[in-house]
Design a protein around this motif. Structure first.
Motif, PDB file in Angstrom:
ATOM      1  N   ALA A 160       2.705   8.231   3.420  1.00  8.35           N
ATOM      2  CA  ALA A 160       2.002   9.159   4.701  1.00  8.35           C
ATOM      3  C   ALA A 160       2.952   8.990   5.574  1.00  8.35           C
ATOM      4  N   GLU A 161       3.562   7.588   5.889  1.00  3.26           N
ATOM      5  CA  GLU A 161       4.328   7.433   7.026  1.00  3.26           C
ATOM      6  C   GLU A 161       5.800   7.855   6.743  1.00  3.26           C
TER       7      GLU A 161
ATOM      8  N   ASP B  16       0.282   4.366  -0.813  1.00  3.52           N
ATOM      9  CA  ASP B  16      -0.265   5.512  -0.248  1.00  3.52           C
ATOM     10  C   ASP B  16       0.159   5.736   1.204  1.00  3.52           C
ATOM     11  N   LYS B  17      -0.143   4.491   1.733  1.00  7.22           N
ATOM     12  CA  LYS B  17      -0.019   4.462   3.245  1.00  7.22           C
ATOM     13  C   LYS B  17       1.619   4.706   3.671  1.00  7.22           C
TER      14      LYS B  17
ATOM     15  N   ASP C 200       0.894  -1.054   0.100  1.00  9.14           N
ATOM     16  CA  ASP C 200      -0.133  -0.080  -0.129  1.00  9.14           C
ATOM     17  C   ASP C 200       0.852   1.096  -0.187  1.00  9.14           C
TER      18      ASP C 200
ATOM     19  N   THR D 210       9.343   6.367  -0.526  1.00 12.26           N
ATOM     20  CA  THR D 210       8.302   5.401  -1.377  1.00 12.26           C
ATOM     21  C   THR D 210       8.645   5.385  -2.743  1.00 12.26           C
TER      22      THR D 210
END
Length: 144
Positions: A65-66, A61-62, A59, A72
């Motif tokens: 964000a982190e 997108d997750k 994932d 990423t």
């Protein structure tokens, strides 16, 4: 133990202690403690999936964000196959199968185990007696 032996042992213990303290001082002088760590996506070891296995999707997108965008995108780039990363083969070994599509299972490459009469006999003999029929059989003499 003689008095000389005890005295030399004490001297050795003192010398060993001096060596230890000297090595500890040297380690403290050279040692640097790093408290901030960063991840380098190029140094990640990515083992490619087998052709027959199902690929697990992350994932992203997750993760963005982190971790942030730079990490990423690096992870995504490392996890891609060479054909997805580059428009043409980078090395000469990649040129061989660059334009080839994956081929499904073929009986041409399947070589199942086949047994002749002798190996079938040996396998059944081993299963039954738990020893090889070809092993040397020593006759033990009874103890008197």
């Amino acid at each position: 133990m003689s008095k000389e032996g005890v005295a030399s042992r004490k001297k050795n213990m003192v010398a060993e202690d001096a060596l230890r303290t000297e090595s500890i001082k040297h380690e403290k002088k050279v040692l640097r403690v790093y408290e901030t760590f960063t991840m380098n996506p190029k140094r990640l070891l990515m083992i490619p999936e087998k052709v027959t296995s199902k690929k697990i999707d992350l994932d992203y997108d997750k993760l963005k964000a982190e971790l942030g965008d730079s990490y990423t995108t690096g992870i995504q780039r490392v996890s891609k196959s060479p054909k997805e990363k580059y428009p043409y083969p980078v090395t000469t070994s990649q040129e061989l199968g660059w334009d080839q599509r994956l081929v499904g299972f073929s009986k041409k490459f399947s070589h199942p185990r086949s047994q002749c009469i002798e190996t079938k006999y040996a396998d059944s003999y081993i299963n039954m007696l738990h020893t090889s029929p070809y092993a040397s059989q020593r006759k033990t003499q009874p103890k008197v």
